[in-house]
Motif scaffolding. Structure first.
Motif, PDB file in Angstrom:
ATOM      1  N   GLU A  50      -1.645  -1.903 -14.328  1.00 14.99           N
ATOM      2  CA  GLU A  50      -1.033  -0.589 -14.195  1.00 14.99           C
ATOM      3  C   GLU A  50      -2.099   0.507 -14.167  1.00 14.99           C
ATOM      4  OE1 GLU A  50       1.784   2.408 -13.798  1.00 14.99           O
ATOM      5  OE2 GLU A  50       1.989   0.235 -13.536  1.00 14.99           O
ATOM      6  N   VAL A  51      -3.096   0.420 -15.050  1.00 19.09           N
ATOM      7  CA  VAL A  51      -4.184   1.402 -15.057  1.00 19.09           C
ATOM      8  C   VAL A  51      -4.944   1.364 -13.725  1.00 19.09           C
ATOM      9  CG1 VAL A  51      -6.382   2.038 -16.129  1.00 19.09           C
ATOM     10  CG2 VAL A  51      -4.434   1.365 -17.558  1.00 19.09           C
ATOM     11  N   LEU A  52      -5.205   0.180 -13.242  1.00 18.46           N
ATOM     12  CA  LEU A  52      -5.925   0.057 -11.976  1.00 18.46           C
ATOM     13  C   LEU A  52      -5.082   0.577 -10.813  1.00 18.46           C
ATOM     14  CD1 LEU A  52      -7.579  -3.448 -12.510  1.00 18.46           C
ATOM     15  CD2 LEU A  52      -8.651  -1.199 -12.715  1.00 18.46           C
ATOM     16  N   LEU A  53      -3.769   0.355 -10.882  1.00 19.72           N
ATOM     17  CA  LEU A  53      -2.871   0.902  -9.857  1.00 19.72           C
ATOM     18  C   LEU A  53      -2.941   2.424  -9.828  1.00 19.72           C
ATOM     19  CD1 LEU A  53       0.493  -1.109 -10.020  1.00 19.72           C
ATOM     20  CD2 LEU A  53      -0.985  -0.828  -8.035  1.00 19.72           C
ATOM     21  N   GLN A  54      -2.944   3.026 -10.988  1.00 20.71           N
ATOM     22  CA  GLN A  54      -3.013   4.479 -11.071  1.00 20.71           C
ATOM     23  C   GLN A  54      -4.291   5.029 -10.449  1.00 20.71           C
ATOM     24  OE1 GLN A  54      -2.527   5.328 -15.238  1.00 20.71           O
ATOM     25  NE2 GLN A  54      -0.445   4.495 -15.316  1.00 20.71           N
ATOM     26  N   ASN A  55      -5.303   4.175 -10.391  1.00 23.32           N
ATOM     27  CA  ASN A  55      -6.575   4.560  -9.781  1.00 23.32           C
ATOM     28  C   ASN A  55      -6.697   4.097  -8.332  1.00 23.32           C
ATOM     29  OD1 ASN A  55      -8.733   5.745 -11.888  1.00 23.32           O
ATOM     30  ND2 ASN A  55      -7.334   4.347 -12.964  1.00 23.32           N
ATOM     31  N   GLY A  56      -5.607   3.521  -7.813  1.00 23.67           N
ATOM     32  CA  GLY A  56      -5.595   3.144  -6.403  1.00 23.67           C
ATOM     33  C   GLY A  56      -6.091   1.742  -6.099  1.00 23.67           C
ATOM     34  N   TYR A  57      -6.011   0.817  -7.083  1.00 15.10           N
ATOM     35  CA  TYR A  57      -6.478  -0.548  -6.860  1.00 15.10           C
ATOM     36  C   TYR A  57      -5.382  -1.539  -7.244  1.00 15.10           C
ATOM     37  CZ  TYR A  57     -11.027   1.417  -6.005  1.00 15.10           C
ATOM     38  OH  TYR A  57     -12.051   2.157  -5.458  1.00 15.10           O
ATOM     39  N   ILE A  58      -4.928  -2.315  -6.265  1.00 15.28           N
ATOM     40  CA  ILE A  58      -3.909  -3.328  -6.497  1.00 15.28           C
ATOM     41  C   ILE A  58      -4.607  -4.657  -6.750  1.00 15.28           C
ATOM     42  CG2 ILE A  58      -1.854  -4.456  -5.591  1.00 15.28           C
ATOM     43  CD1 ILE A  58      -1.610  -2.198  -3.539  1.00 15.28           C
ATOM     44  N   VAL A  59      -4.400  -5.230  -7.936  1.00  9.93           N
ATOM     45  CA  VAL A  59      -4.945  -6.549  -8.270  1.00  9.93           C
ATOM     46  C   VAL A  59      -3.800  -7.415  -8.784  1.00  9.93           C
ATOM     47  CG1 VAL A  59      -7.214  -5.553  -8.793  1.00  9.93           C
ATOM     48  CG2 VAL A  59      -5.568  -5.949 -10.651  1.00  9.93           C
ATOM     49  N   ARG A  60      -4.069  -8.672  -9.051  1.00  9.91           N
ATOM     50  CA  ARG A  60      -3.027  -9.612  -9.465  1.00  9.91           C
ATOM     51  C   ARG A  60      -3.144  -9.899 -10.959  1.00  9.91           C
ATOM     52  NH1 ARG A  60       1.726 -10.779  -6.874  1.00  9.91           N
ATOM     53  NH2 ARG A  60       2.226 -12.991  -6.841  1.00  9.91           N
ATOM     54  N   SER A  61      -2.047  -9.736 -11.663  1.00 10.68           N
ATOM     55  CA  SER A  61      -2.030  -9.975 -13.104  1.00 10.68           C
ATOM     56  C   SER A  61      -2.102 -11.463 -13.414  1.00 10.68           C
ATOM     57  CB  SER A  61      -0.762  -9.394 -13.729  1.00 10.68           C
ATOM     58  OG  SER A  61      -0.644  -9.795 -15.084  1.00 10.68           O
ATOM     59  N   GLY A  62      -2.938 -11.816 -14.378  1.00 15.34           N
ATOM     60  CA  GLY A  62      -3.016 -13.205 -14.817  1.00 15.34           C
ATOM     61  C   GLY A  62      -1.742 -13.685 -15.476  1.00 15.34           C
TER      62      GLY A  62
ATOM     63  N   LEU B 286       0.823  -1.207   0.000  1.00 17.93           N
ATOM     64  CA  LEU B 286       0.000   0.000   0.000  1.00 17.93           C
ATOM     65  C   LEU B 286       0.856   1.256   0.000  1.00 17.93           C
ATOM     66  CD1 LEU B 286      -2.734  -1.069   2.582  1.00 17.93           C
ATOM     67  CD2 LEU B 286      -2.976  -0.937   0.108  1.00 17.93           C
ATOM     68  N   GLU B 287       1.862   1.297   0.847  1.00 19.88           N
ATOM     69  CA  GLU B 287       2.707   2.484   0.961  1.00 19.88           C
ATOM     70  C   GLU B 287       3.500   2.730  -0.319  1.00 19.88           C
ATOM     71  OE1 GLU B 287       2.525   4.743   3.306  1.00 19.88           O
ATOM     72  OE2 GLU B 287       0.914   3.495   4.110  1.00 19.88           O
ATOM     73  N   ASP B 288       3.944   1.654  -0.944  1.00 20.51           N
ATOM     74  CA  ASP B 288       4.699   1.779  -2.192  1.00 20.51           C
ATOM     75  C   ASP B 288       3.828   2.404  -3.278  1.00 20.51           C
ATOM     76  OD1 ASP B 288       6.555   1.456  -4.279  1.00 20.51           O
ATOM     77  OD2 ASP B 288       5.798  -0.552  -4.718  1.00 20.51           O
ATOM     78  N   VAL B 289       2.607   1.921  -3.401  1.00 22.96           N
ATOM     79  CA  VAL B 289       1.708   2.434  -4.438  1.00 22.96           C
ATOM     80  C   VAL B 289       1.327   3.883  -4.150  1.00 22.96           C
ATOM     81  CG1 VAL B 289      -0.554   2.154  -5.524  1.00 22.96           C
ATOM     82  CG2 VAL B 289       0.833   0.138  -5.001  1.00 22.96           C
ATOM     83  N   LYS B 290       1.069   4.198  -2.886  1.00 25.83           N
ATOM     84  CA  LYS B 290       0.734   5.580  -2.519  1.00 25.83           C
ATOM     85  C   LYS B 290       1.864   6.536  -2.909  1.00 25.83           C
ATOM     86  CE  LYS B 290      -2.352   4.715   1.429  1.00 25.83           C
ATOM     87  NZ  LYS B 290      -2.499   4.846   2.896  1.00 25.83           N
ATOM     88  N   HIS B 291       3.090   6.129  -2.579  1.00 26.83           N
ATOM     89  CA  HIS B 291       4.253   6.975  -2.855  1.00 26.83           C
ATOM     90  C   HIS B 291       4.490   7.111  -4.359  1.00 26.83           C
ATOM     91  CE1 HIS B 291       8.230   8.769  -2.404  1.00 26.83           C
ATOM     92  NE2 HIS B 291       8.695   7.849  -3.235  1.00 26.83           N
ATOM     93  N   THR B 292       4.414   5.993  -5.081  1.00 29.57           N
ATOM     94  CA  THR B 292       4.718   5.994  -6.516  1.00 29.57           C
ATOM     95  C   THR B 292       3.723   6.821  -7.319  1.00 29.57           C
ATOM     96  OG1 THR B 292       5.721   3.803  -6.332  1.00 29.57           O
ATOM     97  CG2 THR B 292       5.080   4.536  -8.536  1.00 29.57           C
ATOM     98  N   TYR B 293       2.448   6.729  -6.955  1.00 29.39           N
ATOM     99  CA  TYR B 293       1.400   7.359  -7.768  1.00 29.39           C
ATOM    100  C   TYR B 293       0.801   8.600  -7.105  1.00 29.39           C
ATOM    101  CZ  TYR B 293       1.762   3.028 -10.386  1.00 29.39           C
ATOM    102  OH  TYR B 293       2.239   1.970 -11.123  1.00 29.39           O
ATOM    103  N   GLY B 294       1.339   8.975  -5.962  1.00 28.46           N
ATOM    104  CA  GLY B 294       0.843  10.177  -5.288  1.00 28.46           C
ATOM    105  C   GLY B 294      -0.599  10.064  -4.858  1.00 28.46           C
ATOM    106  N   LEU B 295      -0.979   8.899  -4.360  1.00 30.00           N
ATOM    107  CA  LEU B 295      -2.361   8.643  -3.964  1.00 30.00           C
ATOM    108  C   LEU B 295      -2.531   8.732  -2.453  1.00 30.00           C
ATOM    109  CD1 LEU B 295      -2.988   5.553  -6.268  1.00 30.00           C
ATOM    110  CD2 LEU B 295      -3.862   7.867  -6.631  1.00 30.00           C
ATOM    111  N   GLN B 296      -3.682   9.196  -2.021  1.00 34.23           N
ATOM    112  CA  GLN B 296      -3.988   9.263  -0.599  1.00 34.23           C
ATOM    113  C   GLN B 296      -4.606   7.950  -0.108  1.00 34.23           C
ATOM    114  OE1 GLN B 296      -3.214  11.859   1.511  1.00 34.23           O
ATOM    115  NE2 GLN B 296      -2.108  12.605  -0.296  1.00 34.23           N
ATOM    116  N   GLU B 297      -5.345   7.298  -0.991  1.00 35.68           N
ATOM    117  CA  GLU B 297      -6.025   6.059  -0.608  1.00 35.68           C
ATOM    118  C   GLU B 297      -5.769   4.989  -1.653  1.00 35.68           C
ATOM    119  OE1 GLU B 297     -10.534   4.313   0.249  1.00 35.68           O
ATOM    120  OE2 GLU B 297     -10.202   6.474   0.054  1.00 35.68           O
ATOM    121  N   VAL B 298      -5.401   3.803  -1.181  1.00 34.84           N
ATOM    122  CA  VAL B 298      -5.138   2.668  -2.059  1.00 34.84           C
ATOM    123  C   VAL B 298      -5.852   1.445  -1.488  1.00 34.84           C
ATOM    124  CG1 VAL B 298      -3.381   1.126  -2.998  1.00 34.84           C
ATOM    125  CG2 VAL B 298      -2.909   3.569  -2.801  1.00 34.84           C
ATOM    126  N   ASN B 299      -6.450   0.659  -2.368  1.00 33.13           N
ATOM    127  CA  ASN B 299      -7.164  -0.548  -1.965  1.00 33.13           C
ATOM    128  C   ASN B 299      -6.427  -1.775  -2.469  1.00 33.13           C
ATOM    129  OD1 ASN B 299     -10.011   0.551  -0.970  1.00 33.13           O
ATOM    130  ND2 ASN B 299      -9.402   1.723  -2.778  1.00 33.13           N
TER     131      ASN B 299
END
Length: 362
Positions: free
Chosen positions: A318-330, A19-32
């Motif tokens: 990657e698109v979902l990450l930019q929107n604050g959603y971490i999912v697993r790639s097939g 969560l912290e990595d994604v917040k820092h990388t994409y400048g997000l306040q909230e990540v799921n």
């Protein structure tokens, strides 16, 4: 150093983004985080209450016999206490089974797309891996399992419901397989997501262990019980199998605190049912979303879905990450063109659908 040669062909487990990595990388306040099939509702409130009120004796080794949790699980599943094996997560039991039974000259049978630790451990032990392609609907091809199994088959793995597809094999299909499977092979029925199954026709396989001497059923407190960080998994089988596997199991492999917390969680079946009910409601939303947008989706009986994306799965992630959603790639799971999404809360899923809409309009 004299590493096993097979290790040169293998890679360590690749964890998802934090969560912290994604917040820092994409400048997000909230990540799921919807990538690891964790329970979005957390664990029983009684667990938090217990942790606030109890002080552990940190200088004392854990009870190697795990008497407290063992007794409660035996009563819960209506089995004998010596028919239970504990692991540091059910992952460790996979390792214990592999170490005890797999070696050069043996083989192990599994689905081509399933929990990767089965094959990972088999490689380390030098066993031949016989992967059977999934059926078109994503089910295990149990007839195919029977065709490739022989007198040198030491372990057969059935992940039910399956990770990463979410498919559920019927109790009837599994029992028919057990009746015909080699008696000299240990059949591992990995039911890490069993609690999320809401099909009323599905039997509890725990009652089968006295009918099949070569069957072990794996369960975990990591998923529906929301105790992933405490690492408590267990296997149920006949006492003779437990005795042999215990020769491989490390002593004190579960912490005192984790064992105590699992006892508390087990007793709160009301909270568990709350999670299962909400998960089923949200799971239907994913099926409806996929149908609305003509997206392929596997028929999940779990707390995750494997859903198709337009284009490359990594690019979709990657698109979902930019929107604050971490999912697993097939791409990492052997299912290119799909992403595996943990079913979150109503609010999380609503946000995920909005982010997913961007994939469909680009």
């Amino acid at each position: 150093m004299k590493w096993k040669p097979i290790l040169r062909t293998m890679k360590p487990y690749t964890p998802g983004r934090s969560l912290e990595d994604v917040k820092h990388t994409y400048g997000l306040q909230e990540v799921n985080k919807l990538a690891s099939n964790e329970n979005p509702y957390g664990s029983s409130p009684k667990v938090a209450e217990y942790l606030r009120s109890k002080a552990a004796q940190f200088e004392i080794y854990p009870d190697v016999y795990t008497a407290g949790l063992r007794g409660k699980l035996a009563e819960f599943h209506q089995v004998e206490s010596n028919e239970i094996l504990f692991g540091n997560g059910s992952d460790e039991i996979v390792t214990i089974i592999s170490r005890a039974l797999l070696q050069p000259g043996t083989n192990t049978v599994m689905a081509s797309i399933t929990f990767p630790q089965y094959a990972h451990n088999a490689k380390i032990e030098g066993a031949e891996i016989r992967e059977v392609a999934m059926l078109e609907n994503g089910d295990h091809d149990l007839e195919g399992f029977l065709k490739v199994a022989d007198e040198e088959t030491a372990v057969i793995w059935i992940c039910n419901p399956n990770n990463p597809t979410g498919n559920l094999l019927s109790s009837t299909a599994v029992k028919k397989f057990l009746d015909r499977a080699p008696k000299t092979a240990l059949i591992v029925l990995d039911e890490a997501y069993f609690e999320f199954v809401t099909d009323s026709s599905q039997e509890d396989a725990m009652k089968w262990i006295h009918d099949y001497d070569n069957l072990i059923i794996l369960r975990t407190f990591s998923k529906a019980y929301g105790l992933a960080s405490f690492r408590i998994g267990y296997g149920v089988t006949n006492a003779d199998v437990v005795s042999e596997l215990n020769k491989v199991r490390n002593p004190f492999n579960n912490s005192s605190l984790a064992l105590a917390v699992a006892e508390v969680a087990l007793e709160d079946q009301e909270f568990l049912q709350h999670c299962v009910t909400h998960n089923e409601e949200e799971r239907k939303r994913y099926a409806d979303y996929a149908k609305q947008h003509s997206l392929a989706i596997y028929p999940s009986a779990t707390n995750f879905v494997l859903i198709a994306v337009p284009g490359d799965a990594d690019e979709a992630c990657e698109v979902l990450l930019q929107n604050g959603y971490i999912v697993r790639s097939g791409n990492l799971l052997g299912v290119p063109g799909f992403v595996r999404v943990t079913i979150g809360t109503h609010e999380q899923n609503t946000g995920l659908f909005k982010a997913f809409d961007q994939l469909l309009t680009n």
